[in-house]
Write a protein that holds these residues in place. Structure first.
Motif, PDB file in Angstrom:
ATOM      1  N   LEU A  78      78.752   4.582  20.303  1.00  0.00           N
ATOM      2  CA  LEU A  78      79.661   5.610  19.799  1.00  0.00           C
ATOM      3  C   LEU A  78      81.078   5.062  19.659  1.00  0.00           C
ATOM      4  CD1 LEU A  78      78.401   8.694  21.837  1.00  0.00           C
ATOM      5  CD2 LEU A  78      78.094   8.295  19.386  1.00  0.00           C
ATOM      6  N   PHE A  79      81.511   4.240  20.634  1.00  0.00           N
ATOM      7  CA  PHE A  79      82.838   3.637  20.577  1.00  0.00           C
ATOM      8  C   PHE A  79      82.950   2.733  19.350  1.00  0.00           C
ATOM      9  CE2 PHE A  79      85.757   0.147  21.534  1.00  0.00           C
ATOM     10  CZ  PHE A  79      86.928   0.865  21.759  1.00  0.00           C
ATOM     11  N   VAL A  80      81.943   1.897  19.138  1.00  0.00           N
ATOM     12  CA  VAL A  80      81.939   0.986  17.982  1.00  0.00           C
ATOM     13  C   VAL A  80      81.973   1.796  16.685  1.00  0.00           C
ATOM     14  CG1 VAL A  80      80.525  -0.684  16.714  1.00  0.00           C
ATOM     15  CG2 VAL A  80      80.822  -0.922  19.175  1.00  0.00           C
ATOM     16  N   ALA A  81      81.291   2.940  16.680  1.00  0.00           N
ATOM     17  CA  ALA A  81      81.262   3.786  15.487  1.00  0.00           C
ATOM     18  C   ALA A  81      82.538   4.618  15.345  1.00  0.00           C
ATOM     19  CB  ALA A  81      80.055   4.714  15.536  1.00  0.00           C
ATOM     20  N   GLY A  82      83.419   4.561  16.348  1.00  0.00           N
ATOM     21  CA  GLY A  82      84.674   5.297  16.281  1.00  0.00           C
ATOM     22  C   GLY A  82      84.534   6.778  16.593  1.00  0.00           C
ATOM     23  N   VAL A  83      83.522   7.123  17.392  1.00  0.00           N
ATOM     24  CA  VAL A  83      83.280   8.519  17.737  1.00  0.00           C
ATOM     25  C   VAL A  83      83.935   8.822  19.077  1.00  0.00           C
ATOM     26  CG1 VAL A  83      81.504  10.236  18.228  1.00  0.00           C
ATOM     27  CG2 VAL A  83      81.111   8.519  16.461  1.00  0.00           C
TER      28      VAL A  83
END
Length: 142
Positions: free
Chosen positions: A111-116
């Motif tokens: 989620l962090f990598v996806a910017g969520v």
């Protein structure tokens, strides 16, 4: 005629289910087909009717438990997706499963990598998070 899970469960017994499983400790691991997420399923044929059912719900009903409500699902305390031991089944809500999934370190990283954003209160997620988790569901273990 479409058979309900309750009707399918009424025609089967745990002996039949156990015959389709292999023992692994306390677990009863389903040896037949699974769905795309790795959960046990079976295609039943009763007369001219053929219907595919999720085996976990069928076993839950065979064991004498109530039918699940639409917002509920079964999770396994042993964490093995193929297990059908009714003693390992726990009723929870889909929202709780999703909230728990989002808290897992591997999911948080994705989620962090996806910017969520993940710093919302437990049980409350954004639509963006829900869509992302649904996309990843095939590779995640709940």
């Amino acid at each position: 005629m479409k058979l309900t899970t309750e009707e399918v469960a009424a025609r089967l017994d745990m002996e039949w289910v156990a015959g389709k499983c292999e023992e692994d400790g306390d677990c009863m691991l389903w040896t037949l087909s699974v769905n795309s997420s790795g959960h046990p399923k079976y295609s039943f044929k009763f007369g001219e009717d053929r219907i595919t059912k999720q085996m976990r719900q069928v076993v839950w009903m065979i064991a004498g438990n109530r039918q699940l409500r639409s917002h509920e699902c079964l999770t396994m305390t042993c964490c093995d997706r193929r297990c059908l031991n009714p003693g390992h089944m726990k009723v929870t809500t889909r929202a709780m499963v999703l909230a728990k999934t989002i808290q897992r370190p591997d999911v948080k990283r994705r989620l962090f990598v996806a910017g969520v954003q993940t710093n919302r209160p437990a049980g409350k997620i954004t639509m963006e998070q829900a869509r992302y988790v649904r996309e990843c569901d095939k590779t995640l273990t709940v």
